[in-house]
Design an enzyme around this catalytic site. Structure first.
Site, mmCIF file in Angstrom:
data_model
loop_
_atom_site.group_PDB
_atom_site.id
_atom_site.type_symbol
_atom_site.label_atom_id
_atom_site.label_comp_id
_atom_site.label_asym_id
_atom_site.label_seq_id
_atom_site.Cartn_x
_atom_site.Cartn_y
_atom_site.Cartn_z
ATOM 1 N N SER A 112 35.869 8.944 113.138
ATOM 2 C CA SER A 112 35.854 8.025 114.561
ATOM 3 C C SER A 112 34.715 8.401 115.463
ATOM 4 O O SER A 112 34.446 9.481 115.723
ATOM 5 C CB SER A 112 37.145 8.489 115.093
ATOM 6 N N GLN A 130 48.740 0.314 114.928
ATOM 7 C CA GLN A 130 49.935 1.260 115.203
ATOM 8 C C GLN A 130 50.839 1.622 113.937
ATOM 9 O O GLN A 130 51.116 2.630 113.563
ATOM 10 C CB GLN A 130 50.838 1.343 116.487
ATOM 11 N N GLN A 156 43.192 3.601 127.216
ATOM 12 C CA GLN A 156 44.078 4.597 127.759
ATOM 13 C C GLN A 156 44.251 5.821 127.241
ATOM 14 O O GLN A 156 44.353 6.656 128.082
ATOM 15 C CB GLN A 156 45.542 3.810 127.310
ATOM 16 N N SER A 216 34.955 8.165 118.656
ATOM 17 C CA SER A 216 35.326 8.770 119.689
ATOM 18 C C SER A 216 35.213 10.332 119.926
ATOM 19 O O SER A 216 35.482 10.706 120.809
ATOM 20 C CB SER A 216 36.861 8.115 120.006
ATOM 21 N N ASP A 224 47.893 -1.678 119.533
ATOM 22 C CA ASP A 224 49.147 -2.286 118.871
ATOM 23 C C ASP A 224 49.146 -2.525 117.482
ATOM 24 O O ASP A 224 50.100 -2.006 116.826
ATOM 25 C CB ASP A 224 49.930 -3.021 119.686
ATOM 26 N N HIS A 282 53.174 0.690 125.557
ATOM 27 C CA HIS A 282 53.601 -0.614 125.328
ATOM 28 C C HIS A 282 54.792 -0.600 124.294
ATOM 29 O O HIS A 282 54.673 0.027 123.520
ATOM 30 C CB HIS A 282 52.413 -1.364 124.862
#
Ligand code: NAD
Ligand code: MG
Length: 333
Positions: free
Chosen positions: A51, A86, A28, A53, A83, A108
C-alpha cells in the site's frame, strides 16, 4: 428538539484503555487514526503489504502493520476501506483474526445492513459516522472543535458497545459538535437516498437540465454554465450557513418570489413519485444488490454511465471557464 439529543458525557477515557486498529488510511482512515492518537489512544494502521499509504501513516507517527496482524492485536477494529472492498478484506483478513469480545466499527452501515458482512456473535458491532470528509474531521479536531457524528449499535455482545462507540466518537472530537444516535438501517438508507435523490443524483440532474434548457433555447453555453452551476455554490453556502429562510432573506425579493412560484413546479408530483420509488429500491435492498453485482462484475455499466456523463457539453464549457478562475488554483483534477 425537546431535549438535546446531540449531547453526551462520555469522553475518550474508555478508548484509552483499548488498542485500536484502523484498517485503511484514506480520507476517513487518516483522520480517525490521527485524531484518536492525539486523544491518547493506542492506534495501529492495518494496510496491504504494497500500500502506498504505508509511508504516509509512518510519517504521521502511526505504526503500520499488515491487516491481519493489526486486527489480531486490536480490541477495536475500525473498517475504513472503500465499501465495495470491505467484504473481501473482511473475509480474508479481518474475521479470521478478530478477537472474541472485540469491537468491530464501521463509518457507514452499508455492508452490515445489507448482509454483505455478517460478523460473528462474539463481537460488538457499532457505527460511528462523522458527517464530513476526513480532511475536515482532522482540521476541526486540530482547531479544537469537532464535526458531528452519527452513532449506532448493531450488536452488543459485551454490554459496553454503546459506551465504547461513544468514547470513539469523543476521541474523534465529535462530542464537541454533537453525537446523534441512529440505527444501521436509518444511517444506510438515508445516506443512499440522500446521495441519489438530492445531493449527487438530484443536484447533478437539476444542473444539467437547467443548462440544457437554456442552451436549447439559444442562449450561450457560458452564460448557462454560470447561471446553473457556478452560482449554485453561493446559494448552497447561504443555505448551509443560515437555512433556507436565511438564504432567501439574503437574495433579492425578485429571486425569492420566483423561488416560491417556480420551485414546486420543477420538483412536482412526478419528482416526488420518483423520490418515493428511489427510497423503496433503497429500503428493499434492490439498489444494494444491483450495486454489489455491478462491483463484482467488473463495473461495465458503471464505466459506461461515467463516460457518458463526462461527455456532457457542460463539462467542456466548465473546464474552459474554471481554468481562468485564479481562486480555484487551476486545480482541474
Ligand atoms: P478512501 O477511498 O478514502 O480510503 C481507502 C483506503 O483504503 C486507502 O488507504 C486505500 O489504500 C485502502 N484500501 C483500498 N482498498 C483496500 C484493500 N482491498 N485492502 C486494504 N486497504 C485498501 O475511503 P473513505 O472515503 O475514507 O471511506 C472509508 C469508509 O468511511 C467507508 O465505509 C465510507 O462509506 C465511510 N465514510 C466516508 C466519508 C467520506 O467523506 N469520505 C464520510 C463518512 C463515512
Ligand atoms: Mg453520505
Amino acid at each position: 428538539m425537546q431535549h438535546d439529543q446531540l449531547k453526551q458525557d462520555v469522553g475518550p477515557e474508555i478508548l484509552q484503555q483499548r488498542k485500536v486498529a484502523i484498517v485503511g488510511y484514506g480520507s476517513q482512515g487518516e483522520a480517525h487514526a490521527r485524531n484518536l492518537a492525539d486523544s491518547g489512544v493506542e492506534v495501529r494502521v492495518g494496510l496491504r503489504p504494497g500500500s502506498s499509504s504505508r509511508e504516509k501513516a509512518k510519517a504521521h507517527g502511526i505504526p503500520v502493520a499488515d491487516v491481519g496482524d493489526a486486527v489480531a492485536w486490536a480490541d477495536l477494529v475500525s473498517v475504513l476501506i472503500p465499501d465495495p472492498a470491505q467484504p473481501g478484506v473482511y473475509e480474508e483478513s479481518i474475521e479470521p483474526n478478530l478477537r472474541p469480545g472485540a469491537t468491530l466499527l464501521f463509518a457507514h452501515g452499508f455492508n452490515v445492513h445489507f448482509g454483505a458482512i455478517t460478523p460473528p456473535e462474539n463481537v460488538d458491532v457499532v457505527l460511528v459516522a462523522p458527517k464530513s470528509p476526513g480532511p475536515m474531521l482532522r482540521r476541526e479536531y486540530v482547531a479544537g472543535n469537532g464535526v458531528p457524528s452519527l452513532l449506532a449499535v448493531h450488536q452488543d455482545h459485551t454490554g459496553e458497545a454503546e459506551a465504547i462507540a461513544r468514547s470513539y466518537a469523543a476521541g474523534l472530537g465529535s462530542d464537541r459538535a454533537g453525537v446523534l444516535t441512529t440505527t444501521f438501517a436509518e444511517e444506510t438508507e438515508t445516506d443512499l437516498f440522500g446521495e441519489q435523490a438530492v445531493l449527487c443524483g438530484g443536484a447533478s440532474a437539476l444542473i444539467q437540465a437547467g443548462f440544457e434548457t437554456l442552451v436549447e433555447a439559444g442562449y450561450q453555453p457560458e452564460v448557462a454554465y454560470f447561471e446553473c452551476l457556478h452560482e449554485l455554490k453561493l446559494i448552497v453556502d447561504l443555505a448551509y450557513e443560515h437555512g433556507l429562510t436565511g438564504m432567501r432573506s439574503r437574495i433579492s425579493d425578485t429571486a425569492e418570489f420566483g423561488d416560491y412560484v417556480s420551485g414546486p413546479r420543477v420538483i412536482g408530483e412526478e419528482s416526488r413519485a420518483a423520490m418515493k420509488q428511489i427510497l423503496e429500491e433503497v429500503r428493499s435492498g434492490d439498489f444494494a444488490r444491483r450495486w454489489i453485482k455491478e462491483s463484482e462484475g467488473g463495473g461495465g455499466e458503471f464505466q459506461r454511465l461515467r463516460a457518458q456523463a463526462q461527455g456532457h457539453p457542460l463539462e467542456e464549457v466548465g473546464s474552459r471557464l474554471r481554468a481562468r478562475m485564479a481562486w480555484l488554483n487551476g486545480d482541474e483534477s
